[in-house]
Design a protein around this motif. Structure first.
Motif, PDB file in Angstrom:
ATOM      1  N   ILE A   1      70.878-109.531  15.412  1.00  0.00           N
ATOM      2  CA  ILE A   1      72.320-109.419  15.609  1.00  0.00           C
ATOM      3  C   ILE A   1      73.010-110.783  15.591  1.00  0.00           C
ATOM      4  O   ILE A   1      73.965-111.005  14.846  1.00  0.00           O
ATOM      5  CB  ILE A   1      72.634-108.690  16.934  1.00  0.00           C
ATOM      6  N   MET A   2      72.522-111.727  16.403  1.00  0.00           N
ATOM      7  CA  MET A   2      73.248-112.990  16.600  1.00  0.00           C
ATOM      8  C   MET A   2      73.045-114.002  15.466  1.00  0.00           C
ATOM      9  O   MET A   2      74.007-114.666  15.048  1.00  0.00           O
ATOM     10  CB  MET A   2      72.829-113.625  17.935  1.00  0.00           C
ATOM     11  N   TYR A   3      71.812-114.150  14.977  1.00  0.00           N
ATOM     12  CA  TYR A   3      71.571-115.177  13.956  1.00  0.00           C
ATOM     13  C   TYR A   3      72.412-114.998  12.691  1.00  0.00           C
ATOM     14  O   TYR A   3      73.017-115.968  12.218  1.00  0.00           O
ATOM     15  CB  TYR A   3      70.083-115.256  13.590  1.00  0.00           C
ATOM     16  N   PRO A   4      72.490-113.789  12.110  1.00  0.00           N
ATOM     17  CA  PRO A   4      73.320-113.652  10.900  1.00  0.00           C
ATOM     18  C   PRO A   4      74.784-114.026  11.146  1.00  0.00           C
ATOM     19  O   PRO A   4      75.433-114.602  10.268  1.00  0.00           O
ATOM     20  CB  PRO A   4      73.185-112.154  10.560  1.00  0.00           C
ATOM     21  N   ILE A   5      75.296-113.720  12.346  1.00  0.00           N
ATOM     22  CA  ILE A   5      76.681-114.059  12.672  1.00  0.00           C
ATOM     23  C   ILE A   5      76.850-115.563  12.806  1.00  0.00           C
ATOM     24  O   ILE A   5      77.796-116.154  12.272  1.00  0.00           O
ATOM     25  CB  ILE A   5      77.112-113.331  13.961  1.00  0.00           C
ATOM     26  N   ILE A   6      75.920-116.212  13.524  1.00  0.00           N
ATOM     27  CA  ILE A   6      76.004-117.673  13.711  1.00  0.00           C
ATOM     28  C   ILE A   6      75.862-118.393  12.379  1.00  0.00           C
ATOM     29  O   ILE A   6      76.598-119.344  12.090  1.00  0.00           O
ATOM     30  CB  ILE A   6      74.907-118.145  14.699  1.00  0.00           C
ATOM     31  N   ASN A   7      74.934-117.942  11.549  1.00  0.00           N
ATOM     32  CA  ASN A   7      74.725-118.577  10.245  1.00  0.00           C
ATOM     33  C   ASN A   7      75.971-118.460   9.378  1.00  0.00           C
ATOM     34  O   ASN A   7      76.413-119.437   8.749  1.00  0.00           O
ATOM     35  CB  ASN A   7      73.526-117.927   9.544  1.00  0.00           C
TER      36      ASN A   7
ATOM     37  N   SER B   1      75.556-126.433   7.065  1.00  0.00           N
ATOM     38  CA  SER B   1      74.359-125.752   6.580  1.00  0.00           C
ATOM     39  C   SER B   1      73.217-126.750   6.406  1.00  0.00           C
ATOM     40  O   SER B   1      73.446-127.877   5.959  1.00  0.00           O
ATOM     41  CB  SER B   1      74.646-125.068   5.240  1.00  0.00           C
ATOM     42  N   PRO B   2      71.980-126.348   6.747  1.00  0.00           N
ATOM     43  CA  PRO B   2      70.834-127.249   6.527  1.00  0.00           C
ATOM     44  C   PRO B   2      70.548-127.467   5.047  1.00  0.00           C
ATOM     45  O   PRO B   2      69.837-128.412   4.690  1.00  0.00           O
ATOM     46  CB  PRO B   2      69.676-126.525   7.219  1.00  0.00           C
ATOM     47  N   LYS B   3      71.110-126.625   4.199  1.00  0.00           N
ATOM     48  CA  LYS B   3      70.872-126.749   2.763  1.00  0.00           C
ATOM     49  C   LYS B   3      71.451-128.039   2.197  1.00  0.00           C
ATOM     50  O   LYS B   3      70.929-128.589   1.225  1.00  0.00           O
ATOM     51  CB  LYS B   3      71.475-125.548   2.032  1.00  0.00           C
ATOM     52  N   ASP B   4      72.552-128.519   2.789  1.00  0.00           N
ATOM     53  CA  ASP B   4      73.169-129.751   2.280  1.00  0.00           C
ATOM     54  C   ASP B   4      73.241-130.849   3.348  1.00  0.00           C
ATOM     55  O   ASP B   4      74.013-131.798   3.229  1.00  0.00           O
ATOM     56  CB  ASP B   4      74.575-129.463   1.730  1.00  0.00           C
TER      57      ASP B   4
ATOM     58  N   GLY C   1      76.519-125.922  13.252  1.00  0.00           N
ATOM     59  CA  GLY C   1      75.453-124.927  13.207  1.00  0.00           C
ATOM     60  C   GLY C   1      74.312-125.199  14.164  1.00  0.00           C
ATOM     61  O   GLY C   1      73.855-124.289  14.867  1.00  0.00           O
ATOM     62  N   SER C   2      73.837-126.448  14.219  1.00  0.00           N
ATOM     63  CA  SER C   2      72.700-126.784  15.072  1.00  0.00           C
ATOM     64  C   SER C   2      73.010-126.493  16.536  1.00  0.00           C
ATOM     65  O   SER C   2      72.191-125.924  17.264  1.00  0.00           O
ATOM     66  CB  SER C   2      72.340-128.261  14.908  1.00  0.00           C
ATOM     67  N   PHE C   3      74.195-126.895  16.970  1.00  0.00           N
ATOM     68  CA  PHE C   3      74.593-126.692  18.363  1.00  0.00           C
ATOM     69  C   PHE C   3      74.689-125.206  18.704  1.00  0.00           C
ATOM     70  O   PHE C   3      74.145-124.748  19.715  1.00  0.00           O
ATOM     71  CB  PHE C   3      75.932-127.379  18.632  1.00  0.00           C
TER      72      PHE C   3
ATOM     73  N   GLY D   1      63.130-121.645  12.441  1.00  0.00           N
ATOM     74  CA  GLY D   1      62.830-121.567  11.015  1.00  0.00           C
ATOM     75  C   GLY D   1      64.042-121.611  10.122  1.00  0.00           C
ATOM     76  O   GLY D   1      63.916-121.798   8.903  1.00  0.00           O
ATOM     77  N   ALA D   2      65.239-121.445  10.705  1.00  0.00           N
ATOM     78  CA  ALA D   2      66.465-121.517   9.907  1.00  0.00           C
ATOM     79  C   ALA D   2      66.734-122.923   9.400  1.00  0.00           C
ATOM     80  O   ALA D   2      67.546-123.115   8.483  1.00  0.00           O
ATOM     81  CB  ALA D   2      67.650-121.025  10.734  1.00  0.00           C
ATOM     82  N   GLY D   3      66.054-123.922   9.994  1.00  0.00           N
ATOM     83  CA  GLY D   3      66.150-125.286   9.489  1.00  0.00           C
ATOM     84  C   GLY D   3      67.279-126.118  10.070  1.00  0.00           C
ATOM     85  O   GLY D   3      67.505-127.254   9.630  1.00  0.00           O
TER      86      GLY D   3
END
Length: 472
Positions: free
Chosen positions: A150-156, A165-168, A175-177, A434-436
């Motif tokens: 529930i929470m991770y998809p919303i936070i991401n 984003s960790p991608k860039d 995001g990290s916080f 693992g979300a990075g």
């Protein structure tokens, strides 16, 4: 059809441990029966198997169950009674209730509403997201489902809307916080409700043979003050030691409004879900006064969800997490109960308590809790850790003079709080780590700080609060 791939090498450790303990029976203490010693060997081997996981934990448990009966340590009629444990069925029913939150979208709607109301500043946004976790926790026994489903998809999604984003390499913007704050918030809410994490009813079951009867309301009342203190302090501490680059989030309100607009008006299934959730909460809170058992309440809630069509029977049969939990939970509870019945746990507790003789019970409690907490570095499953150590440590604490209810609940709380150790400590950890968004070094170093906070708040303020409300 191809055969399922099994890593047979992972069977080596549990087999070796079990065989060595089994064959060491000639040097066992004279006061420990042969049956108790053999039960200990199978139990430890099963726990090691749950850690190495050559098969999913349910498969490991079934093998352990089979060996327990096949070797004659426990007769089948006794062993099978583990599957009728009320606490286990409570958590199974709660899995189905949590499925209603996910299926109807009510969990997401609640999250967007919280962000809309409290998300003007980044710190307030973190509090609002943790508030969602707090609301969902009583009826969501899988903290993995709450944090990961529930929470991770919303936070991401929220972080990416702010260009984080960790991608860039922009994860530190916000995001990290938010991600780390939610991880810690999920740990706290898991400790606050008997039905918020699968290991909690297991602790309740293990405490009962020792004469400690933990109710849903009793657990909640004891956890209320240290839980609220933690929920207030922890996000603020994280904000100070791991500050986000973005401090103001005026766009969060518009983002949440857009998400709610896409969802449309509240559906009839969501309304039914709200009603059933309120009924379940009221019955859990008032159950001791009305004479309605917490497990019966969970059955009532599931029955209503089926009657109103919020869930179908197909949803129930396809909820593999619930049936998997029923299997391994029942086996581990049976084994732990038999260790106590056959005399192994009483012997072990007296032996350790004897080594701690002379210690003030307050010091003994602190030592026991600290040992329980920091030994979690050796575990990759909270429930496996609770299964392995809760019963023995509770018996030791009681033998050392610690008030029984205080010891039982403190160990129960820390069966969640020790998740603040590693990036593999519990179900949510590998998902969120693992979300990075956060490096392993940062994860471990901040967890070490949070661990000290939990030890101080829950043992200190928690014990005093329980004294004030007369629980010891």
């Amino acid at each position: 059809m191809s055969l399922e791939k099994i890593n047979y090498k992972k069977f080596i450790a549990p087999l070796l441990v079990g065989i060595i303990i089994w064959l060491a029976s000639p040097i066992k203490p004279a006061s420990v029966s042969m049956a108790a010693w053999h039960m200990f060997a199978i139990f430890v081997a099963t726990i090691v198997g749950c850690i190495t996981q050559p098969l999913p934990i349910g498969g490991v448990a079934i093998i352990g169950f089979t060996l327990t009966v096949l070797t004659g340590v426990v007769p089948i009629d006794t062993a099978i009674t583990g599957f009728g444990n009320g606490s286990i069925w409570l958590i199974v029913m709660a899995f189905f209730i949590s499925r209603g939150f996910i299926k109807t979208g009510l969990g997401r709607r609640i999250a967007f509403q919280f962000v809309k109301m409290f998300g003007k500043k980044t710190l307030g946004l973190a509090y609002s997201l943790i508030g969602v976790d707090l609301v969902l926790a009583p009826a969501t026994p899988s903290n993995t489902a709450r944090a990961g489903g529930i929470m991770y998809p919303i936070i991401n999604s929220l972080a990416e809307s702010f260009g984080s984003s960790p991608k860039d390499g922009t994860q530190r913007k916000i995001g990290s916080f938010l991600l780390y704050a939610e991880f810690q918030g999920d740990i706290i809410t898991s400790a606050m409700f008997l039905t918020a994490m699968a290991g909690n009813p297991l602790a309740q079951s293990l405490a009962k043979p020792m004469g400690v009867n933990i109710t849903w309301m009793g657990w909640f009342m004891a956890a209320l003050v240290p839980g609220l203190i933690s929920l207030i302090l922890v996000p603020f501490i994280i904000y100070k030691i791991y500050p986000p680059e973005i401090k103001e989030t005026p766009n969060a309100r518009q983002w949440s409004e857009d998400q709610l607009k896409d969802m449309g008006p509240m559906s009839k299934p969501e309304k039914y879900m709200v009603g059933v959730f309120i009924i379940a909460l009221l019955l859990w809170v008032l159950g001791s006064f009305l004479g309605i058992d917490a497990t019966v309440t969970a059955f009532i809630a599931l029955s209503l969800l089926l009657l109103f069509g919020v869930l179908s029977w197909k949803d129930v049969t396809h909820e593999t997490g619930a049936w998997n939990t029923l299997t391994w939970f029942s086996v581990l509870v049976m084994m732990a109960t038999q260790l106590n019945t056959l005399g192994f746990i009483p012997w072990l507790s007296k032996t350790i308590a004897g080594a701690m003789s002379g210690l003030n019970w307050v010091i003994a409690l602190i030592v026991i809790i600290a040992a329980y907490f920091y030994s979690h570095y050796l575990f990759a499953s909270a429930t496996a850790h609770v299964s392995a150590m809760y019963g023995a440590l509770l018996a030791v604490a009681i033998s050392a003079g610690v008030p029984a209810m205080l010891a039982a609940l403190m160990l129960g709380f820390f069966g969640n709080l020790f998740g603040s150790t590693t990036h593999y400590a519990n179900g949510p950890a590998p998902i969120l780590y693992g979300a990075g968004y956060i490096t392993q070094n940062r994860w471990w170093s901040m967890n070490s700080i949070m661990g000290i906070v939990y030890l101080v708040v829950w043992i200190g303020a928690g014990s005093l609060w329980m004294k004030v409300i007369g629980m010891w």
